[in-house]
Design a protein around this motif. Structure first.
Motif, mmCIF file in Angstrom:
data_model
loop_
_atom_site.group_PDB
_atom_site.id
_atom_site.type_symbol
_atom_site.label_atom_id
_atom_site.label_comp_id
_atom_site.label_asym_id
_atom_site.label_seq_id
_atom_site.Cartn_x
_atom_site.Cartn_y
_atom_site.Cartn_z
ATOM 1 N N ALA A 23 -31.175 -10.380 20.345
ATOM 2 C CA ALA A 23 -32.302 -10.265 19.411
ATOM 3 C C ALA A 23 -32.564 -8.802 19.073
ATOM 4 O O ALA A 23 -32.875 -8.453 17.919
ATOM 5 N N ALA A 46 -38.135 -8.097 20.074
ATOM 6 C CA ALA A 46 -37.060 -7.255 19.550
ATOM 7 C C ALA A 46 -37.508 -6.505 18.297
ATOM 8 O O ALA A 46 -37.252 -5.310 18.149
ATOM 9 N N ARG A 47 -38.200 -7.220 17.397
ATOM 10 C CA ARG A 47 -38.640 -6.568 16.153
ATOM 11 C C ARG A 47 -39.679 -5.494 16.440
ATOM 12 O O ARG A 47 -39.663 -4.424 15.844
ATOM 13 N N LYS A 48 -40.588 -5.783 17.391
ATOM 14 C CA LYS A 48 -41.629 -4.802 17.728
ATOM 15 C C LYS A 48 -40.987 -3.564 18.367
ATOM 16 O O LYS A 48 -41.359 -2.423 18.060
ATOM 17 N N ALA A 54 -37.861 -2.521 17.948
ATOM 18 C CA ALA A 54 -37.071 -1.809 16.935
ATOM 19 C C ALA A 54 -37.980 -0.968 16.051
ATOM 20 O O ALA A 54 -37.659 0.175 15.681
ATOM 21 N N SER A 55 -39.142 -1.515 15.744
ATOM 22 C CA SER A 55 -40.077 -0.815 14.883
ATOM 23 C C SER A 55 -40.667 0.404 15.616
ATOM 24 O O SER A 55 -40.784 1.503 15.042
ATOM 25 N N ALA A 66 -31.205 -5.082 11.323
ATOM 26 C CA ALA A 66 -32.055 -5.439 10.180
ATOM 27 C C ALA A 66 -32.822 -4.236 9.651
ATOM 28 O O ALA A 66 -33.193 -4.189 8.484
ATOM 29 N N LEU A 67 -33.080 -3.241 10.521
ATOM 30 C CA LEU A 67 -33.764 -2.017 10.071
ATOM 31 C C LEU A 67 -32.762 -0.951 9.624
ATOM 32 O O LEU A 67 -33.117 0.204 9.426
ATOM 33 N N ALA A 113 -29.966 -10.697 7.418
ATOM 34 C CA ALA A 113 -29.836 -9.568 8.345
ATOM 35 C C ALA A 113 -28.479 -8.909 8.179
ATOM 36 O O ALA A 113 -28.360 -7.680 8.184
ATOM 37 N N ALA A 132 -32.399 -7.055 15.425
ATOM 38 C CA ALA A 132 -33.583 -6.385 14.861
ATOM 39 C C ALA A 132 -33.257 -4.958 14.439
ATOM 40 O O ALA A 132 -33.732 -4.474 13.402
ATOM 41 N N ALA A 190 -37.374 -12.752 19.790
ATOM 42 C CA ALA A 190 -37.117 -12.160 18.470
ATOM 43 C C ALA A 190 -38.269 -11.237 18.077
ATOM 44 O O ALA A 190 -38.060 -10.151 17.519
ATOM 45 N N GLU A 191 -39.511 -11.656 18.385
ATOM 46 C CA GLU A 191 -40.669 -10.813 18.069
ATOM 47 C C GLU A 191 -40.689 -9.551 18.937
ATOM 48 O O GLU A 191 -41.000 -8.456 18.450
#
Lengths: 238, 238
Positions: free
Chosen positions: A48, A216-218, A220-221, A55-56, A4, A52, A213-214
């Motif tokens: 998180a 956060a990723r969702k 961010a996306s 990371a993007l 990351a 995320a 964490a999931e």
């Protein structure tokens, strides 16, 4: 974490070139030099989210109160204690393409906090005169040239979660609210999982229970998609 | 830490066979499910004391509030949140040869803490009705068959340290007070060093500024001497 950090350093990904402001953790409002009022918040969800976004490829300003969880790598960290300090740090970080207010900001501070430790006297209880703290989410959501295009708030509720969060979205003027149920017994406060409902202009969307964490990723996306669409806050499509 | 754990496991040293109760960390007093009143306390001094006592062979019961610093190895850990829970845990741990009250216990709790999150209403500030918490140091110091022979309290002061601490020793009925100056600017609160004054029946004794680990070792060694002398609380030599 290392990957990351490398991704963030190289700034690749769909959020490359975007500046995102994230608030995280609790605030501590002093009563006197040794006592304070606080909110329960580990800072885990905010950390998180910062990770995320980095990371993007986002350029992240991470304004954090005294959290248990360390801030993520690859973000610009600004440490604060009180709500007033957090607001000042957020305003100093603008302009930003998006702001995510994940901090559990104390609604009230103690008016005229004592510079000396309050002494305990038999039978005499101190009167804590509370004053309302600035509303950081509402301030960042207020219309104006410096308003981030997408402002996202959190709602920690213990009852009628979607109803309260929908009302909060209207009241604050933000674009999205990520609402979660922090009732004792859910294990969310201080835990690793989260069960959230995303409230947008289009309605309420329940996300399945997943790790922070999931979530956060969702988020961010979804944020990357929304900025990509170029919709602004008044356009209704965010 | 590993050597300390081995020493404790083998139970050698001048405190072999002695049971010492140590309280450490802050307490958190709930306002509602997400808010609380707390004291600033990392738990570092208490953890160092627990470790130093275990290193001298003591059987340590370590009653700790939600501290930042993890409890030491080689002690029996009892985790609590509130002052009321801490008192109950201490009373359950008796009898003990000595008690060291290093916790920063909240003097007040919120009477009738709400089971639901308090909602912010415009212009309406919640009234926090405070109630006095049980005084753990005074309770452990009270004369009686279960009183530890040596009861040691801490005083965190921001002004006239020795004077306030001497008065506190009288008021609480404890044998010794380890007083420190926690004024902002000393760097003691949350830091690694401590500058203490030991208040006994014989007067005030300033210790040089040293690390919290050194304070702990010096205190553990003095405690071992005092128990060795077989003096009881009423004998005046403690």
């Amino acid at each position: 974490a290392i990957l990351a950090a490398i991704d963030a350093a190289l700034k690749i990904g769909p959020l490359k070139g975007r500046h995102v402001l994230v608030t995280s953790g609790p605030t501590h409002e002093p009563i006197d030099p040794v006592r304070y009022i606080a909110n329960r918040s580990s800072g885990a969800q905010g950390a998180a989210i910062g990770a995320a976004l980095a990371a993007l490829g986002a350029d992240v300003t991470f304004v954090t109160g005294p959290a248990e969880v360390p801030p993520p790598l690859g973000v610009r960290v600004v440490r604060v204690d009180t709500a007033a300090e957090m607001l000042a740090a957020c305003e100093a970080a603008l302009p930003a393409d998006a702001a995510i207010c994940a901090a559990a900001v104390a609604d009230w501070r103690v008016e005229g906090a004592s510079g000396q430790k309050l002494k305990k006297a038999p039978g005499a209880l101190p009167q804590l005169q509370l004053a309302e703290n600035p509303d950081i989410l509402a301030r960042l959501s207020a219309p104006g040239p410096r308003r981030p295009r997408l402002v996202i708030g959190f709602a920690a509720e213990t009852e009628r979660v979607a109803e309260h969060a929908t009302a909060k979205r209207e009241r604050k003027g933000c674009d999205w609210i990520l609402a979660n149920d922090v009732s004792p017994g859910t294990g969310i406060m201080g835990g690793t999982e989260n069960a959230v409902t995303l409230i947008t202009g289009a309605g309420a969307e329940d996300w399945p229970r997943m790790t922070k964490a999931e979530v956060a990723r969702k988020l961010a996306s979804r944020l990357a998609e929304a900025l990509e669409e170029g919709a602004d806050a008044s356009g209704g499509s965010i």
